[in-house]
Write an enzyme that holds these catalytic residues in place. Sequence first.
Site, PDB file in Angstrom:
ATOM      1  N   SER A 130       0.833  -1.200   0.000  1.00  0.00           N
ATOM      2  CA  SER A 130       0.000   0.000   0.000  1.00  0.00           C
ATOM      3  C   SER A 130       0.862   1.242   0.000  1.00  0.00           C
ATOM      4  O   SER A 130       1.975   1.251   0.556  1.00  0.00           O
ATOM      5  CB  SER A 130      -0.848  -0.025   1.278  1.00  0.00           C
ATOM      6  N   TYR A 154      -1.848  -1.115  11.011  1.00  0.00           N
ATOM      7  CA  TYR A 154      -2.156  -1.653   9.676  1.00  0.00           C
ATOM      8  C   TYR A 154      -0.970  -1.426   8.730  1.00  0.00           C
ATOM      9  O   TYR A 154      -0.487  -2.347   8.072  1.00  0.00           O
ATOM     10  CB  TYR A 154      -3.424  -0.993   9.093  1.00  0.00           C
ATOM     11  N   LYS A 158       1.951  -3.971   6.585  1.00  0.00           N
ATOM     12  CA  LYS A 158       2.361  -3.924   5.171  1.00  0.00           C
ATOM     13  C   LYS A 158       3.883  -3.809   5.077  1.00  0.00           C
ATOM     14  O   LYS A 158       4.524  -4.503   4.287  1.00  0.00           O
ATOM     15  CB  LYS A 158       1.706  -2.738   4.456  1.00  0.00           C
TER      16      LYS A 158
HETATM   17  P1  NAD Z   1     -11.203  -6.561   1.350  1.00  0.00           P
HETATM   18  O1  NAD Z   1     -11.398  -6.530   2.815  1.00  0.00           O
HETATM   19  O2  NAD Z   1     -12.382  -6.301   0.476  1.00  0.00           O
HETATM   20  O3  NAD Z   1     -10.543  -7.945   0.906  1.00  0.00           O
HETATM   21  C1  NAD Z   1      -9.698  -8.682   1.747  1.00  0.00           C
HETATM   22  C2  NAD Z   1     -10.235 -10.099   1.776  1.00  0.00           C
HETATM   23  O4  NAD Z   1      -9.388 -10.913   2.605  1.00  0.00           O
HETATM   24  C3  NAD Z   1     -11.647 -10.194   2.353  1.00  0.00           C
HETATM   25  O5  NAD Z   1     -12.460 -10.929   1.461  1.00  0.00           O
HETATM   26  C4  NAD Z   1     -11.461 -10.927   3.675  1.00  0.00           C
HETATM   27  O6  NAD Z   1     -12.588 -11.703   4.009  1.00  0.00           O
HETATM   28  C5  NAD Z   1     -10.215 -11.753   3.400  1.00  0.00           C
HETATM   29  N1  NAD Z   1      -9.424 -12.125   4.576  1.00  0.00           N
HETATM   30  C6  NAD Z   1      -8.951 -11.317   5.561  1.00  0.00           C
HETATM   31  N2  NAD Z   1      -8.241 -12.022   6.444  1.00  0.00           N
HETATM   32  C7  NAD Z   1      -8.229 -13.309   6.011  1.00  0.00           C
HETATM   33  C8  NAD Z   1      -7.666 -14.527   6.502  1.00  0.00           C
HETATM   34  N3  NAD Z   1      -6.940 -14.543   7.623  1.00  0.00           N
HETATM   35  N4  NAD Z   1      -7.876 -15.654   5.809  1.00  0.00           N
HETATM   36  C9  NAD Z   1      -8.606 -15.652   4.655  1.00  0.00           C
HETATM   37  N5  NAD Z   1      -9.177 -14.548   4.150  1.00  0.00           N
HETATM   38  C10 NAD Z   1      -8.985 -13.382   4.816  1.00  0.00           C
HETATM   39  O7  NAD Z   1     -10.028  -5.524   1.012  1.00  0.00           O
HETATM   40  P2  NAD Z   1      -9.501  -4.998  -0.393  1.00  0.00           P
HETATM   41  O8  NAD Z   1      -9.784  -3.547  -0.456  1.00  0.00           O
HETATM   42  O9  NAD Z   1      -9.941  -5.870  -1.475  1.00  0.00           O
HETATM   43  O10 NAD Z   1      -7.927  -5.140  -0.155  1.00  0.00           O
HETATM   44  C11 NAD Z   1      -7.206  -6.268  -0.583  1.00  0.00           C
HETATM   45  C12 NAD Z   1      -5.769  -6.119  -0.136  1.00  0.00           C
HETATM   46  O11 NAD Z   1      -5.235  -4.905  -0.663  1.00  0.00           O
HETATM   47  C13 NAD Z   1      -5.603  -6.028   1.381  1.00  0.00           C
HETATM   48  O12 NAD Z   1      -4.412  -6.710   1.737  1.00  0.00           O
HETATM   49  C14 NAD Z   1      -5.436  -4.541   1.619  1.00  0.00           C
HETATM   50  O13 NAD Z   1      -4.696  -4.280   2.771  1.00  0.00           O
HETATM   51  C15 NAD Z   1      -4.687  -4.113   0.371  1.00  0.00           C
HETATM   52  N6  NAD Z   1      -4.871  -2.703   0.043  1.00  0.00           N
HETATM   53  C16 NAD Z   1      -6.143  -2.190  -0.060  1.00  0.00           C
HETATM   54  C17 NAD Z   1      -6.307  -0.833  -0.348  1.00  0.00           C
HETATM   55  C18 NAD Z   1      -7.685  -0.231  -0.405  1.00  0.00           C
HETATM   56  O14 NAD Z   1      -7.803   0.973  -0.242  1.00  0.00           O
HETATM   57  N7  NAD Z   1      -8.743  -0.997  -0.659  1.00  0.00           N
HETATM   58  C19 NAD Z   1      -5.179  -0.021  -0.555  1.00  0.00           C
HETATM   59  C20 NAD Z   1      -3.913  -0.582  -0.458  1.00  0.00           C
HETATM   60  C21 NAD Z   1      -3.773  -1.926  -0.156  1.00  0.00           C
HETATM   61  C1  WQD Z   2      -8.992   9.882   1.162  1.00  0.00           C
HETATM   62  C2  WQD Z   2      -9.163  11.366   1.433  1.00  0.00           C
HETATM   63  C3  WQD Z   2      -9.385  11.895   3.769  1.00  0.00           C
HETATM   64  C4  WQD Z   2     -13.216   9.849   4.360  1.00  0.00           C
HETATM   65  C5  WQD Z   2      -6.504   4.852   3.238  1.00  0.00           C
HETATM   66  C6  WQD Z   2      -5.473   4.074   4.011  1.00  0.00           C
HETATM   67  C7  WQD Z   2      -4.422   3.563   3.079  1.00  0.00           C
HETATM   68  C8  WQD Z   2      -5.035   2.796   1.908  1.00  0.00           C
HETATM   69  C9  WQD Z   2      -6.145   3.543   1.248  1.00  0.00           C
HETATM   70  C10 WQD Z   2      -5.065   0.487   2.455  1.00  0.00           C
HETATM   71  C11 WQD Z   2      -8.351  11.861   2.632  1.00  0.00           C
HETATM   72  C12 WQD Z   2     -10.651  12.232   3.022  1.00  0.00           C
HETATM   73  C13 WQD Z   2     -12.044  10.359   3.804  1.00  0.00           C
HETATM   74  C14 WQD Z   2     -14.240  10.749   4.771  1.00  0.00           C
HETATM   75  C15 WQD Z   2     -12.869  12.583   4.038  1.00  0.00           C
HETATM   76  N1  WQD Z   2      -5.651   1.575   2.341  1.00  0.00           N
HETATM   77  N2  WQD Z   2     -11.879  11.703   3.643  1.00  0.00           N
HETATM   78  N3  WQD Z   2     -14.012  12.087   4.587  1.00  0.00           N
HETATM   79  O1  WQD Z   2      -6.589   7.929   3.909  1.00  0.00           O
HETATM   80  O2  WQD Z   2      -5.731   8.141   1.529  1.00  0.00           O
HETATM   81  O3  WQD Z   2      -5.869   5.940   2.594  1.00  0.00           O
HETATM   82  O4  WQD Z   2      -7.073   3.989   2.237  1.00  0.00           O
HETATM   83  O5  WQD Z   2      -3.884   0.278   2.331  1.00  0.00           O
HETATM   84  O6  WQD Z   2      -3.601   2.762   3.842  1.00  0.00           O
HETATM   85  O7  WQD Z   2      -4.877   4.926   4.972  1.00  0.00           O
HETATM   86  O8  WQD Z   2      -7.955   7.065   1.935  1.00  0.00           O
HETATM   87  O9  WQD Z   2     -10.332   7.120   1.337  1.00  0.00           O
HETATM   88  O10 WQD Z   2      -9.696   7.154   3.777  1.00  0.00           O
HETATM   89  O11 WQD Z   2      -9.240   9.155   2.360  1.00  0.00           O
HETATM   90  O12 WQD Z   2     -12.716  13.805   3.908  1.00  0.00           O
HETATM   91  O13 WQD Z   2     -15.281  10.338   5.291  1.00  0.00           O
HETATM   92  O14 WQD Z   2     -10.532  11.616   1.766  1.00  0.00           O
HETATM   93  O15 WQD Z   2      -9.114  12.825   4.766  1.00  0.00           O
HETATM   94  O16 WQD Z   2      -7.911  13.154   2.332  1.00  0.00           O
HETATM   95  P1  WQD Z   2      -6.491   7.380   2.566  1.00  0.00           P
HETATM   96  P2  WQD Z   2      -9.382   7.551   2.384  1.00  0.00           P
END
Ligand code: NAD
Ligand code: WQD
Length: 349
Positions: A130, A154, A158
Amino acid sequence: MAAKTILVTGGAGYIGSHTVLQLLNGGFKAVIVDNYDNSSEIAVERVKGLAGQFASNLSCHKLDLRDREGLEKIFASTKFDAVIHFAGLKAVGESVEKPLYYFNNNLIGTIVLLEVMAAHGCKKLVFSSSATVYGWPKQVPCTEEFPLSAANPYGRTKLMIEEICRDLYQSDHGWKIILLRYFNPVGAHPSGNIGEDPRGIPNNLMPFVQQVAVGRRPALTIFGTDYKTSDGTGVRDYIHVVDLADGHIAALNKLEDPKIGCEVYNLGTGKGTSVLEMVKAFENASGKKIPLKMADRRPGDAEIVYASTDKASKELNWKAKYGIHEMCRDQWNWASKNPYGYGSADSKN
Ligand code: NAD
Ligand code: WQD
């Protein structure tokens, strides 16, 4: 050539379900392992529906990654060409409240997965990292060489998993690992059949906006209006989830490069968009007015984060195709067709 078989952990989740669909459409076989902690079996059924003739190339196991015996059985019965590892918990605030829960799930889940992969001679991995590992970047765009930090448990999971992967590769050059640093994934498949369906109150901007638009929440709270940005609100690099999914196919192809060791790539668009610009784009796409409440900054939030996309473009031959208009259009299409996600009004708050 026989189709490659990919294990997709967390494949029922938001990014996982979109990636599984692109895998099937690309001629891969996919096996999902998910405990449905933050997802639904309905998503998997919808992916099958969208995959049409390729649906039979998908199978799914309800399993927690920490269940070593269960995972061993899956690896014993199927030979995987590579693993895409999405499974993990991802709510920043919750990780601050329950750090051990996050370390246990994300770290132990990953270590068990890597051990079982090694035991079965499967040493090709794509991991969901991430942009959170850049912390509050001193400058933008963020390049892959920027210093790394973690602002919460969190993010620390990562960072730790990235380090585990680098150490693993150092210990055994038989591993091929790609760490993908996602920026802010939003939007949904253009069919509107699959999308993001967070449990409880959404932490992220676009799921919250979408719930305001369908009448589930009264207003969006804007966290911070005094940032040094064009309109005072935070700037992020939003990326369409289908583009992100395609980035995983590009990474799988890169794993075939004999020169690859443990490499990291940003997946973003390279463009920064403010919160207010994103809200405006969503209003235009949906025709809905989003009531706003201005509030203080959210603790731990960075001011401006966006990606340098040069490395992914040169080495993965991958570039995001969609802009914020398509992201908001597809987010609204999913939301309007599925106002309660994969559930119903009575199953949701
Ligand atoms: P999500 O929660 O929709 O998907 C994660 C999935 O993993 C879920 O279906 C959950 O049930 C499953 N899971 C969690 N723990 C588990 C375990 N111990 N065993 C089996 N299954 C398990 O999230 P997402 O948004 O699809 O994110 C996917 C990956 O990408 C995550 O690792 C997340 O940290 C990373 N990521 C997400 C974002 C974002 O903003 N969505 C940004 C950067 C990184
Ligand atoms: C985006 C912008 C908020 C909600 C997070 C995690 C990061 C990654 C992606 C997993 C920011 C603003 C948000 C709201 C708002 N996830 N905001 N009102 O913070 O960039 O990243 O998700 O890895 O690790 O930290 O994403 O969508 O939460 O926020 O004003 O109700 O929207 O302040 O500027 P962020 P976000």
